[in-house]
Design a protein around this motif. Sequence first.
Motif, PDB file in Angstrom:
ATOM      1  N   ASP A   1      29.199  48.981  98.208  1.00  0.00           N
ATOM      2  CA  ASP A   1      29.012  50.282  97.969  1.00  0.00           C
ATOM      3  C   ASP A   1      28.808  50.370  96.385  1.00  0.00           C
ATOM      4  O   ASP A   1      28.228  49.517  95.528  1.00  0.00           O
ATOM      5  CB  ASP A   1      30.166  51.259  98.175  1.00  0.00           C
ATOM      6  CG  ASP A   1      29.883  52.593  98.716  1.00  0.00           C
ATOM      7  OD1 ASP A   1      30.042  53.506  97.850  1.00  0.00           O
ATOM      8  OD2 ASP A   1      29.699  52.899 100.060  1.00  0.00           O
ATOM      9  N   ASP A   2      29.133  51.761  95.742  1.00  0.00           N
ATOM     10  CA  ASP A   2      28.784  52.131  94.529  1.00  0.00           C
ATOM     11  C   ASP A   2      29.313  51.084  93.423  1.00  0.00           C
ATOM     12  O   ASP A   2      30.584  50.658  93.732  1.00  0.00           O
ATOM     13  CB  ASP A   2      29.307  53.562  94.200  1.00  0.00           C
ATOM     14  CG  ASP A   2      29.061  54.157  93.147  1.00  0.00           C
ATOM     15  OD1 ASP A   2      28.357  53.666  92.253  1.00  0.00           O
ATOM     16  OD2 ASP A   2      29.252  55.428  92.666  1.00  0.00           O
TER      17      ASP A   2
ATOM     18  N   GLY B   1      29.730  61.959 101.927  1.00  0.00           N
ATOM     19  CA  GLY B   1      29.983  62.193 103.204  1.00  0.00           C
ATOM     20  C   GLY B   1      28.842  63.117 103.950  1.00  0.00           C
ATOM     21  O   GLY B   1      27.898  62.602 103.681  1.00  0.00           O
TER      22      GLY B   1
ATOM     23  N   ARG C   1      30.085  65.962  88.973  1.00  0.00           N
ATOM     24  CA  ARG C   1      30.479  64.612  89.285  1.00  0.00           C
ATOM     25  C   ARG C   1      29.740  63.799  87.996  1.00  0.00           C
ATOM     26  O   ARG C   1      29.259  62.724  88.028  1.00  0.00           O
ATOM     27  CB  ARG C   1      29.939  63.809  90.276  1.00  0.00           C
ATOM     28  CG  ARG C   1      30.995  62.705  90.822  1.00  0.00           C
ATOM     29  CD  ARG C   1      30.415  61.635  91.799  1.00  0.00           C
ATOM     30  NE  ARG C   1      31.281  60.863  92.267  1.00  0.00           N
ATOM     31  CZ  ARG C   1      30.855  59.656  92.892  1.00  0.00           C
ATOM     32  NH1 ARG C   1      30.015  59.332  93.228  1.00  0.00           N
ATOM     33  NH2 ARG C   1      31.890  58.763  93.235  1.00  0.00           N
TER      34      ARG C   1
ATOM     35  N   TRP D   1      24.399  50.011  98.471  1.00  0.00           N
ATOM     36  CA  TRP D   1      24.443  51.515  98.171  1.00  0.00           C
ATOM     37  C   TRP D   1      23.449  51.997  97.249  1.00  0.00           C
ATOM     38  O   TRP D   1      23.232  51.404  96.094  1.00  0.00           O
ATOM     39  CB  TRP D   1      25.858  52.077  97.872  1.00  0.00           C
ATOM     40  CG  TRP D   1      26.238  53.254  97.314  1.00  0.00           C
ATOM     41  CD1 TRP D   1      26.704  54.199  98.101  1.00  0.00           C
ATOM     42  CD2 TRP D   1      26.054  53.758  96.151  1.00  0.00           C
ATOM     43  NE1 TRP D   1      27.063  55.399  97.594  1.00  0.00           N
ATOM     44  CE2 TRP D   1      26.612  55.317  96.305  1.00  0.00           C
ATOM     45  CE3 TRP D   1      25.601  53.216  94.698  1.00  0.00           C
ATOM     46  CZ2 TRP D   1      26.641  55.976  95.292  1.00  0.00           C
ATOM     47  CZ3 TRP D   1      25.593  54.516  93.632  1.00  0.00           C
ATOM     48  CH2 TRP D   1      26.135  55.734  94.187  1.00  0.00           C
TER      49      TRP D   1
ATOM     50  N   ASP E   1      22.979  57.869  99.308  1.00  0.00           N
ATOM     51  CA  ASP E   1      23.903  58.734  98.925  1.00  0.00           C
ATOM     52  C   ASP E   1      23.558  59.937  98.203  1.00  0.00           C
ATOM     53  O   ASP E   1      22.247  59.837  97.493  1.00  0.00           O
ATOM     54  CB  ASP E   1      25.136  58.041  98.154  1.00  0.00           C
ATOM     55  CG  ASP E   1      26.507  58.942  98.386  1.00  0.00           C
ATOM     56  OD1 ASP E   1      26.609  59.972  98.910  1.00  0.00           O
ATOM     57  OD2 ASP E   1      27.552  58.023  98.166  1.00  0.00           O
TER      58      ASP E   1
ATOM     59  N   LYS F   1      22.659  52.227 102.153  1.00  0.00           N
ATOM     60  CA  LYS F   1      23.305  53.648 102.388  1.00  0.00           C
ATOM     61  C   LYS F   1      22.741  54.591 101.265  1.00  0.00           C
ATOM     62  O   LYS F   1      22.799  54.248  99.965  1.00  0.00           O
ATOM     63  CB  LYS F   1      25.013  53.174 102.055  1.00  0.00           C
ATOM     64  CG  LYS F   1      25.705  54.578 101.870  1.00  0.00           C
ATOM     65  CD  LYS F   1      27.136  54.382 101.982  1.00  0.00           C
ATOM     66  CE  LYS F   1      28.085  55.573 101.889  1.00  0.00           C
ATOM     67  NZ  LYS F   1      29.340  55.136 101.465  1.00  0.00           N
TER      68      LYS F   1
ATOM     69  N   CYS G   1      23.922  59.729 103.610  1.00  0.00           N
ATOM     70  CA  CYS G   1      25.160  60.159 102.945  1.00  0.00           C
ATOM     71  C   CYS G   1      24.960  61.275 102.005  1.00  0.00           C
ATOM     72  O   CYS G   1      23.885  61.037 100.972  1.00  0.00           O
ATOM     73  CB  CYS G   1      25.898  59.035 102.481  1.00  0.00           C
ATOM     74  SG  CYS G   1      27.439  59.116 101.638  1.00  0.00           S
TER      75      CYS G   1
ATOM     76  N   ASP H   1      33.514  62.146 103.662  1.00  0.00           N
ATOM     77  CA  ASP H   1      34.449  61.153 103.174  1.00  0.00           C
ATOM     78  C   ASP H   1      35.920  61.268 103.538  1.00  0.00           C
ATOM     79  O   ASP H   1      36.653  60.464 102.678  1.00  0.00           O
ATOM     80  CB  ASP H   1      34.399  61.642 101.456  1.00  0.00           C
ATOM     81  CG  ASP H   1      33.138  61.141 100.765  1.00  0.00           C
ATOM     82  OD1 ASP H   1      32.666  60.153 101.349  1.00  0.00           O
ATOM     83  OD2 ASP H   1      32.995  61.565  99.775  1.00  0.00           O
TER      84      ASP H   1
HETATM   85  C1  DGJ Z   1      30.325  59.327  98.178  1.00  0.00           C
HETATM   86  C2  DGJ Z   1      30.302  58.536  99.419  1.00  0.00           C
HETATM   87  O1  DGJ Z   1      30.601  59.425 100.673  1.00  0.00           O
HETATM   88  C3  DGJ Z   1      31.278  57.719  99.700  1.00  0.00           C
HETATM   89  O2  DGJ Z   1      31.352  56.815 100.909  1.00  0.00           O
HETATM   90  C4  DGJ Z   1      31.033  56.447  98.479  1.00  0.00           C
HETATM   91  O3  DGJ Z   1      29.822  55.919  98.744  1.00  0.00           O
HETATM   92  C5  DGJ Z   1      30.863  57.302  97.090  1.00  0.00           C
HETATM   93  N1  DGJ Z   1      30.146  58.499  97.220  1.00  0.00           N
HETATM   94  C6  DGJ Z   1      30.413  56.388  96.034  1.00  0.00           C
HETATM   95  O4  DGJ Z   1      30.137  56.932  94.623  1.00  0.00           O
END
Ligand code: DGJ
Length: 726
Positions: free
Chosen positions: A365-366, A528, A442, A410, A477, A475, A525, A547
Amino acid sequence: MAVLFDSVQKTLTIQTRQSTYQMGIGPHNSLLHYYYGPKIEGDSMAYRLRYADRGFAGNPYEAGKDRTFSFDYLPQEYPVFGVGDFRTTCLTVADAQGGRACDLRYGSHKIYEGKPALRGLPSVNGDGAQTLEVCLQDTAGSLSVTLFYSALEEYDAITRWAVIRNTSKEPLFLEEALSCCLDVPCDQMDWVTFYGRHAMERQLDRAPLRHGNQGIESVRGASSHQQNPFVILCDSDAGERTGCCFGMSFVYSGNFIANAQVGQFGHTRLTMGIHPKGFSWKLEPGESFTAPEVILCHSEEGLGGLTRRLHRLLRERVCRGEWSAKQRPVLINSWEAAYFDFDCEKLLDIARAAAPLGVDLLVMDDGWFGNRNSDCSGLGDWTVNEGKLGCTLQELSRRVKALGLGLGIWFEPEMVSEDSELYRSHPDWCLRNPGRATTRSRYQLVLDMSRSDVREYLFSTISGVLQSADITYVKWDMNRHLTNVWSAVLPADRQGEVYHRYMLGVYHLLERLTAAFPHVLFEGCAGGGGRFDAGMLYYTPQIWCSDNTDAIDRISIQYGTSFGYPLSAVGAHASACPNHQTGRTVPLETRGVVAMAGTFGYELDLTRLPEEERNCVKRQIAFYKQHYQLINRGDYYRLTNAVKNRKYAAWMTVSPSKNEALFTIVLLESVTPPEFVRLDGLDPEKRYQINGGKEAFGGAALMKAGLAIPLFTGPNQCWQAVLTQV
Ligand code: DGJ
């Protein structure tokens, strides 16, 4: 034939398996809505319209002294602002003189096999569909509006969209261009919508209609966590099994409005489309604008019937590509396991722990790119931080693969951090008003996705990463909403186009990337489930649902989500306890069965699990894989109402043949289960074994008298039963 024209009665009728939709060419060539509901064959429903002299109603000039025809109370297919319909409208147009009136009348129609694509927009696959096009012409010749209706008979669905064309010699400005209107001659119905917030999306809200407007919307630049672009209008006594329900789902992921207006004569007007706030669209002579598609679905078999029709439609006709039907991998995601704090060895440790349990995919992920060790920096710099990882992406993917797992990654393509190389080189690439301090969220800013140079940069950097290693999953986001929506590449009179052009840009990039990497599974995504809609499902057949990974909160989130979206679309993971979002501790069995009602995975540090829990995870994955088809392709039945029943939640999936079913119950506030729960969807004539037991029970008995639930106690315990036909 799904679409019929009766030249004597002047009706256009759309038939699906169990429903009928009818419009007609009325007085003065008006296009009036006659009927939508249970199937009726051969009749004109024009008799349902009442022509009367109503106080303060406007009458078209050519009606002369006849005061019984007015756009203000007759049901219409595509109402416009300015010439006597004082209700909510679909279209408001400003002409070159600043006038805001247009008057649409029937011009012609076409009926044909198939369904045209919507240029640049996601749309329902119309194989086997029949389409009706009705062309409306403005009486002053300024514009035409083509209304599209595609009938998907077997799904009891009609998809609708509109194309507005400037037929004048001067520019026009669209100030409102909605996709769809449904006039219902009744005000005694319930309006069902799905509200929420970050980490608590799609909570069901059901209330009787009241006079005036009741609407939901998003002006956030994304469909949003706060309201979902899916609504239901149903009989006030409609339940899971009975009652008339109309569903409207927007195949679009940006700003939207969905409104139900109860008017003075007890009619309800439902409208859906792009939100007019912040929207205007300049149409030069000859240019056209396409208002995105809306799925209309009807069920006389209650909310459950509507759900199952929509699930099938979205699974089979909206989700595309090889992953729409292919078995999805069980994944382990690094986010809640490590957040930003990982390197290659940490990831490999997780993969080593995951492989023997049956996990198929490790998602990094991130935090893997640029200078990204917190959410303050790095977005936009899509180059692997090999210093942090301690290896190349290729090496990581090779080593993960050697353990028997795929590697996923991600991205948050639409965003940029001020502390990034990208921002330092291209500060003008983000949305911002000149001469005005911008708004952070953010710590990040939003890229101007309407710009082709921005999209080109993203395509080349993202595809560079995907080509550099064996990546099988992405993923996608999106972690903030749009503000300061102003594009440096558009003139002042086109700034109202930016929200929609942004969305078109996102779709364009998704189209390019999914076409270039057809074997990669893309999961949507937005912090979430902040962009959980039929538009995104066209590109990403699964979407991270929330999330919030707390299993008990997830029950109501997934309950609301289930009304409009299939289980195969719902990203759901079992996570660590105490839960990182709520602090609640829930048995691992329960976390597993809740996450299994979706595309299953884990979001915890598997290296830290005690032996007993590792065995539980292994059993869960084996069980999920064994029943994958039943869960992801079966018919879904809600057995309890998550809003009203706080004691326990129960649901089931039934195979299309009705030979097999999976029942799940989770205790909420209660610590002992009910003695029995009435099941649904079984064949009343068949007999079923429960969890391989010797005794068999009749489908009718299980549905009418209920399934006996064994006694177990304790907070948030669960029980599952596999029913097999004997
Ligand atoms: C929001 C996502 O919904 C999380 O699952 C995760 O990927 C974070 N961002 C990462 O910054």
